[in-house]
Design an enzyme around this catalytic site. Structure first.
Site, PDB file in Angstrom:
ATOM      1  N   GLU A 242       0.622  -1.091  -0.020  1.00 40.42           N
ATOM      2  CA  GLU A 242      -0.044  -0.052   0.139  1.00 40.42           C
ATOM      3  C   GLU A 242       0.855   1.128  -0.093  1.00 40.42           C
ATOM      4  OE1 GLU A 242      -3.703   0.521   2.294  1.00 40.42           O
ATOM      5  OE2 GLU A 242      -2.650   1.786   3.362  1.00 40.42           O
ATOM      6  N   ARG A 268       6.410  33.197 -16.959  1.00 38.41           N
ATOM      7  CA  ARG A 268       5.671  34.270 -16.165  1.00 38.41           C
ATOM      8  C   ARG A 268       6.693  35.505 -15.914  1.00 38.41           C
ATOM      9  NH1 ARG A 268       1.360  37.204 -14.632  1.00 38.41           N
ATOM     10  NH2 ARG A 268       1.352  37.597 -12.292  1.00 38.41           N
ATOM     11  N   GLN A 279      16.332  34.187  -7.624  1.00 37.47           N
ATOM     12  CA  GLN A 279      16.921  33.032  -6.660  1.00 37.47           C
ATOM     13  C   GLN A 279      15.985  32.244  -5.885  1.00 37.47           C
ATOM     14  OE1 GLN A 279      20.553  33.922  -4.996  1.00 37.47           O
ATOM     15  NE2 GLN A 279      20.948  31.646  -4.358  1.00 37.47           N
TER      16      GLN A 279
END
Length: 379
Positions: A242, A268, A279
């Site tokens: 799982e 952007r 940075q």
């Protein structure tokens, strides 16, 4: 580094090819909180739900590593994290123990339809008063002739509202003992088995969850998975898979999110420059990359040890801890890079963050994993 074969890559590509179908309307599906059965059927048609099931019972007979490779592709392709979680729950909770511990008759009767996704599986372990402390479960199973009679209640049953089969863990011996628990395969229409309604939750909303009630539920003795008293052995086998299955899906999701964020940061523009030149943004993206690669390495490293029959107790705990926390950090960083758009529902990134939080809770919380690691260190 694992070199995947052409067959393994082909299996993954069959799932990755469904990216547009599985991601279509994922924001709206999340808002509705409805299980996307049509998308489930599309996943099933690829054979993914039968990956770890023996070929003689309708599956593809693939090993843990191959199953994980394909599941990582599911996470990469699908924006619907709830659907992916339901897939991993089905594989780990029902297909896996039925294939490994079911009798020949149980396999013949149920496994082909489980592998085909016609029957949806769930498992019932946690209880309202016990949580992750499975040794404290109160649900009992008492032998009565050719049947066991189950009484009690369970909580947090993922897939429960849509499940056709439930693997129920119940006490058949003294409380608090490892040999006192047994796993039963219980069909949904068994008299006395009651399902609560879907419970509203923070994330993974398209993966429905409910409570389970057992009131004199008579289960044929031949529906025991493994042997009477071997429930914790079954559970240990299941939980390792799982964690590997669920969190390798998260790795695929983190990889896709990283690619989305890099593309956004390159395009952007703010203050006369693309934000990827800053940075502070680079640091967020680099942390996402490091988290993704670290989680991937730990999960596949653990799976290779598991397939080699080596002790993976501490490896599974570390993998779960690293992957779940990295998934939250990845989603949070993506929201930060996208800024106001990251906070808006339409981009799906705030949904990713809500989904990721669940990973620090299910299959043993972060704090439980830390406790296991500490115990393995002798603390």
């Amino acid at each position: 580094m694992i070199t995947w074969t052409e067959d393994q890559r082909s299996l993954r590509e069959s799932v990755e090819g469904l990216a547009d179908v599985l991601s279509d309307g994922h924001v709206e599906d999340d808002q509705r909180g409805a299980f996307p059965r049509a998308k489930w059927d599309r996943v099933a048609a690829t054979g993914l739900l039968g990956l770890p099931v023996d070929a003689e019972h309708g599956g593809l007979g693939q090993d843990v590593l191959t199953t994980m490779h394909v599941l990582e592709g599911l996470g990469h392709a699908s924006r619907d994290g709830g659907l992916s979680f339901s897939v991993s729950t089905h594989l780990a909770s029902t297909a896996t123990p039925l294939n490994r511990f079911g009798s020949d008759e149980l396999k013949r009767r149920y496994l082909p339809r489980v592998a085909a996704g016609e029957l949806i599986g769930a498992h019932a372990i946690s209880e309202p008063s016990a949580g992750s402390d499975a040794m404290a479960m109160r649900t009992t199973a008492v032998r009565d002739g050719d049947h066991f009679v189950l009484n009690g209640s369970k909580a947090f049953v993922s897939n429960g509202p849509v499940a056709d089969l439930v693997v129920v863990y119940a006490r058949t011996g003294p409380a608090g003992t490892a040999a006192g628990t047994t796993a039963f395969l219980v069909p949904r229409d068994t008299p006395g088995l009651g399902f609560g309604g879907p419970i509203a939750k923070m994330g993974l909303k398209t993966s429905p969850l409910c409570e389970l009630f057992l009131d004199d539920v008579r289960v044929p003795a031949d529906h025991v998975l493994g042997r009477v008293g071997s429930g914790f052995l079954v559970l240990d086998y299941v939980m390792k898979r799982e964690i590997l299955y669920s969190f390798v899906i998260n790795v695929g999701e983190m990889q896709r999110r990283l690619e989305q964020v890099v593309d956004y940061a390159k395009n952007r523009a703010q203050f006369g420059s693309t934000i990827g030149r800053f940075q502070s943004v680079q640091n967020l993206v680099v942390d996402m990359k490091v988290g993704t690669e670290t989680a991937r390495l730990w999960l596949y490293h653990t799976a290779q040890k598991l397939q080699s029959n080596k002790d993976t107790t501490i490896d599974v705990a570390i993998s779960k801890l690293v992957a779940s926390e990295a998934a939250v950090a990845s989603a949070m960083n993506a929201v930060q890079v996208f800024g106001g758009y990251g906070y808006m529902a339409e981009y799906g990134l705030e949904k990713d963050l809500r989904n990721a939080v669940a990973g620090t809770i299910y299959s043993g919380t972060t704090q439980i994993q830390q406790g296991r690691i500490a115990a393995m260190l002798g603390l």
